[in-house]
Design a protein around this motif. Structure first.
Motif, PDB file in Angstrom:
ATOM      1  N   VAL A  71       0.861  -1.183   0.000  1.00 16.89           N
ATOM      2  CA  VAL A  71       0.000   0.000   0.000  1.00 16.89           C
ATOM      3  C   VAL A  71       0.895   1.229   0.000  1.00 16.89           C
ATOM      4  CG1 VAL A  71      -1.790   1.274   1.228  1.00 16.89           C
ATOM      5  CG2 VAL A  71      -1.802  -1.227   1.259  1.00 16.89           C
ATOM      6  N   GLN A  72       0.638   2.155  -0.914  1.00 17.77           N
ATOM      7  CA  GLN A  72       1.499   3.331  -1.061  1.00 17.77           C
ATOM      8  C   GLN A  72       0.810   4.582  -0.532  1.00 17.77           C
ATOM      9  OE1 GLN A  72       3.459   3.660  -4.846  1.00 17.77           O
ATOM     10  NE2 GLN A  72       3.767   5.888  -4.654  1.00 17.77           N
ATOM     11  N   ALA A  73       1.587   5.410   0.154  1.00 18.24           N
ATOM     12  CA  ALA A  73       1.101   6.684   0.683  1.00 18.24           C
ATOM     13  C   ALA A  73       1.994   7.793   0.149  1.00 18.24           C
ATOM     14  CB  ALA A  73       1.113   6.675   2.206  1.00 18.24           C
ATOM     15  N   SER A  74       1.484   8.562  -0.803  1.00 16.62           N
ATOM     16  CA  SER A  74       2.255   9.669  -1.374  1.00 16.62           C
ATOM     17  C   SER A  74       2.267  10.847  -0.403  1.00 16.62           C
ATOM     18  CB  SER A  74       1.649  10.100  -2.709  1.00 16.62           C
ATOM     19  OG  SER A  74       1.669   9.026  -3.637  1.00 16.62           O
ATOM     20  N   ASN A  75       3.415  11.505  -0.305  1.00 17.97           N
ATOM     21  CA  ASN A  75       3.573  12.662   0.589  1.00 17.97           C
ATOM     22  C   ASN A  75       3.116  12.328   2.012  1.00 17.97           C
ATOM     23  OD1 ASN A  75       4.407  14.312  -1.654  1.00 17.97           O
ATOM     24  ND2 ASN A  75       2.241  14.499  -2.214  1.00 17.97           N
ATOM     25  N   ALA A  76       3.470  11.130   2.459  1.00 21.99           N
ATOM     26  CA  ALA A  76       3.040  10.681   3.790  1.00 21.99           C
ATOM     27  C   ALA A  76       3.654  11.527   4.897  1.00 21.99           C
ATOM     28  CB  ALA A  76       3.412   9.214   3.987  1.00 21.99           C
ATOM     29  N   ILE A  77       4.911  11.926   4.705  1.00 20.07           N
ATOM     30  CA  ILE A  77       5.629  12.736   5.685  1.00 20.07           C
ATOM     31  C   ILE A  77       6.044  14.039   5.002  1.00 20.07           C
ATOM     32  CG2 ILE A  77       7.552  12.820   7.310  1.00 20.07           C
ATOM     33  CD1 ILE A  77       5.657  10.559   7.929  1.00 20.07           C
ATOM     34  N   PRO A  78       5.698  15.208   5.547  1.00 19.85           N
ATOM     35  CA  PRO A  78       6.043  16.474   4.884  1.00 19.85           C
ATOM     36  C   PRO A  78       7.545  16.750   4.930  1.00 19.85           C
ATOM     37  CG  PRO A  78       5.093  16.900   7.033  1.00 19.85           C
ATOM     38  CD  PRO A  78       4.947  15.422   6.792  1.00 19.85           C
ATOM     39  N   ALA A  79       7.984  17.666   4.084  1.00 25.64           N
ATOM     40  CA  ALA A  79       9.409  17.978   3.983  1.00 25.64           C
ATOM     41  C   ALA A  79       9.969  18.532   5.288  1.00 25.64           C
ATOM     42  CB  ALA A  79       9.638  18.972   2.842  1.00 25.64           C
ATOM     43  N   ASP A  80       9.156  19.251   6.038  1.00 18.72           N
ATOM     44  CA  ASP A  80       9.623  19.867   7.287  1.00 18.72           C
ATOM     45  C   ASP A  80       9.152  19.070   8.503  1.00 18.72           C
ATOM     46  OD1 ASP A  80       6.963  20.412   6.949  1.00 18.72           O
ATOM     47  OD2 ASP A  80       7.080  22.485   7.662  1.00 18.72           O
ATOM     48  N   TRP A  81       9.217  17.738   8.407  1.00 17.73           N
ATOM     49  CA  TRP A  81       8.707  16.885   9.479  1.00 17.73           C
ATOM     50  C   TRP A  81       9.397  17.183  10.805  1.00 17.73           C
ATOM     51  CZ3 TRP A  81      12.594  13.877  11.490  1.00 17.73           C
ATOM     52  CH2 TRP A  81      13.673  13.547  10.663  1.00 17.73           C
ATOM     53  N   LYS A  82       8.663  16.907  11.858  1.00 11.80           N
ATOM     54  CA  LYS A  82       9.154  17.190  13.209  1.00 11.80           C
ATOM     55  C   LYS A  82       8.997  15.959  14.091  1.00 11.80           C
ATOM     56  CE  LYS A  82       8.060  22.146  13.096  1.00 11.80           C
ATOM     57  NZ  LYS A  82       7.794  22.140  11.646  1.00 11.80           N
ATOM     58  N   ALA A  83       9.961  15.747  14.951  1.00  9.15           N
ATOM     59  CA  ALA A  83       9.888  14.643  15.906  1.00  9.15           C
ATOM     60  C   ALA A  83       8.660  14.823  16.796  1.00  9.15           C
ATOM     61  CB  ALA A  83      11.153  14.596  16.756  1.00  9.15           C
ATOM     62  N   GLY A  84       7.907  13.749  16.958  1.00  7.92           N
ATOM     63  CA  GLY A  84       6.715  13.784  17.792  1.00  7.92           C
ATOM     64  C   GLY A  84       5.444  14.144  17.055  1.00  7.92           C
ATOM     65  N   ALA A  85       5.565  14.607  15.810  1.00  7.85           N
ATOM     66  CA  ALA A  85       4.374  15.001  15.048  1.00  7.85           C
ATOM     67  C   ALA A  85       3.701  13.774  14.444  1.00  7.85           C
ATOM     68  CB  ALA A  85       4.744  15.983  13.952  1.00  7.85           C
ATOM     69  N   ALA A  86       2.385  13.857  14.282  1.00 16.18           N
ATOM     70  CA  ALA A  86       1.603  12.779  13.675  1.00 16.18           C
ATOM     71  C   ALA A  86       0.927  13.308  12.422  1.00 16.18           C
ATOM     72  CB  ALA A  86       0.568  12.249  14.661  1.00 16.18           C
ATOM     73  N   TYR A  87       0.986  12.529  11.343  1.00 11.65           N
ATOM     74  CA  TYR A  87       0.448  12.955  10.058  1.00 11.65           C
ATOM     75  C   TYR A  87      -0.590  11.939   9.585  1.00 11.65           C
ATOM     76  CZ  TYR A  87       4.641  15.803  10.399  1.00 11.65           C
ATOM     77  OH  TYR A  87       5.613  16.666  10.847  1.00 11.65           O
ATOM     78  N   THR A  88      -1.811  12.417   9.389  1.00  6.29           N
ATOM     79  CA  THR A  88      -2.917  11.551   8.985  1.00  6.29           C
ATOM     80  C   THR A  88      -2.905  11.354   7.476  1.00  6.29           C
ATOM     81  OG1 THR A  88      -4.262  12.343  10.832  1.00  6.29           O
ATOM     82  CG2 THR A  88      -5.417  11.242   9.037  1.00  6.29           C
ATOM     83  N   SER A  89      -3.003  10.104   7.044  1.00  3.96           N
ATOM     84  CA  SER A  89      -3.008   9.785   5.620  1.00  3.96           C
ATOM     85  C   SER A  89      -4.443   9.678   5.115  1.00  3.96           C
ATOM     86  CB  SER A  89      -2.277   8.460   5.381  1.00  3.96           C
ATOM     87  OG  SER A  89      -3.088   7.372   5.812  1.00  3.96           O
ATOM     88  N   ALA A  90      -4.569   9.417   3.827  1.00  2.88           N
ATOM     89  CA  ALA A  90      -5.888   9.191   3.233  1.00  2.88           C
ATOM     90  C   ALA A  90      -6.194   7.701   3.123  1.00  2.88           C
ATOM     91  CB  ALA A  90      -5.953   9.838   1.849  1.00  2.88           C
ATOM     92  N   ILE A  91      -5.344   6.869   3.713  1.00  2.00           N
ATOM     93  CA  ILE A  91      -5.456   5.418   3.557  1.00  2.00           C
ATOM     94  C   ILE A  91      -6.306   4.823   4.671  1.00  2.00           C
ATOM     95  CG2 ILE A  91      -4.162   3.255   3.553  1.00  2.00           C
ATOM     96  CD1 ILE A  91      -1.816   4.847   2.386  1.00  2.00           C
ATOM     97  N   GLN A  92      -7.199   3.939   4.286  1.00  2.00           N
ATOM     98  CA  GLN A  92      -7.996   3.183   5.243  1.00  2.00           C
ATOM     99  C   GLN A  92      -7.839   1.696   4.943  1.00  2.00           C
ATOM    100  OE1 GLN A  92     -12.082   4.481   5.238  1.00  2.00           O
ATOM    101  NE2 GLN A  92     -11.578   6.593   5.789  1.00  2.00           N
ATOM    102  N   LEU A  93      -7.585   0.923   5.978  1.00  3.82           N
ATOM    103  CA  LEU A  93      -7.500  -0.527   5.842  1.00  3.82           C
ATOM    104  C   LEU A  93      -8.749  -1.155   6.446  1.00  3.82           C
ATOM    105  CD1 LEU A  93      -3.780  -1.150   6.898  1.00  3.82           C
ATOM    106  CD2 LEU A  93      -4.695  -0.960   4.587  1.00  3.82           C
ATOM    107  N   ASN A  94      -9.094  -2.331   5.961  1.00  4.59           N
ATOM    108  CA  ASN A  94     -10.239  -3.039   6.542  1.00  4.59           C
ATOM    109  C   ASN A  94      -9.988  -4.536   6.493  1.00  4.59           C
ATOM    110  OD1 ASN A  94     -10.844  -3.742   3.787  1.00  4.59           O
ATOM    111  ND2 ASN A  94     -11.964  -1.815   3.575  1.00  4.59           N
TER     112      ASN A  94
END
Length: 249
Positions: free
Chosen positions: A226-249
């Motif tokens: 499963v691929q997630a494009s732009n999953a982590i932004p260029a200016d990522w920060k330690a401790g930050a959480a980034y929500t994807s558009a991916i849903q698993l079932n």
């Protein structure tokens, strides 16, 4: 139809229901609980979830040993019910694996909130806590969260820009994350991240710019990427959480 092919067809009809229901079969074992000042889970569990591991599923979480599977079992969901009819609820508890722990022939070491769910009333809760260890039966079940999308959490030990560690959260369904890779634009290839421990994946050479990830999911439907494009932004920060558009079932 030849005799051999007829035999294979009949064998398939016999085995198919078994294969489809194998994960619905309960396994006998034992369970206990660990101490907690607020009855929730621990933020220092071996899966590396941090605060998520303390509060996910309303704190109904567990440490496991053989189900840990070198970290692959982190995030798995299990229905567990004890088998003392006067004291145990019919449904038991649906718990999330967030830690590693070994007990006296136990498969689950619950947070107090999870362990209390095994009982059918407050008086029985006191009885089960007094027992300390109870006989149980368990089965793996699909995880279901109020947050339907996968979340990529940058682990607090990450150091921008030279070291990146991530944790995948809210893995729904009956799925395991077995591999994680990131895209290297300069050499046009996918590079593997290392399972540092538990559910933590890391790399000492994160790419610059926004980061595309792909991960291998192992579930009831087999293995898939499963691929997630732009999953982590260029200016990522330690401790930050980034929500994807991916849903698993």
């Amino acid at each position: 139809m030849g005799g051999f092919h007829f035999f294979l067809a009949i064998l398939g009809l016999v085995l198919l229901p078994t294969l489809c229901t194998s994960q619905d079969t309960f396994t006998r074992s034992r369970a206990t609980y660990y101490g907690s000042p607020d009855c929730y889970g621990t933020p220092t569990g071996a899966c590396g979830y941090g605060e998520y591991g303390r509060t996910v599923n309303d704190g109904q979480v567990s440490a496991v040993a053989r189900l840990y599977r070198n970290g692959t079992g982190c995030g798995g969901c299990y229905q567990v019910r004890c088998i003392y009819p006067p004291h145990c609820s019919n449904d038991g508890v649906n718990a999330v694996v967030t830690d590693y722990g070994e007990g006296d022939r136990t498969d689950f070491i619950f947070s107090p909130r999870a362990y209390a769910k095994l009982a059918n009333n407050p008086a029985s809760t006191e009885v089960l806590f007094a027992y300390g260890v109870v006989d149980i039966e368990f089965r793996r079940i699909p995880c279901r969260y109020s947050t339907p999308n996968l979340v990529f959490k940058v682990h607090e030990h990450s150091k921008f820009p030279e070291y990146l560690a991530i944790v995948v959260q809210y893995v729904a369904g009956r799925n395991d994350i077995t591999a994680v890779e990131f895209w290297q634009e300069d050499c046009k290839q996918w590079s593997s991240m290392r399972r540092a421990y538990g559910a933590v994946w890391d790399t000492p050479t994160p790419p610059s710019g926004s980061i595309d990830l792909r991960f291998q999911v192992s579930g009831s439907a087999g293995n898939k990427w499963v691929q997630a494009s732009n999953a982590i932004p260029a200016d990522w920060k330690a401790g930050a959480a980034y929500t994807s558009a991916i849903q698993l079932n």
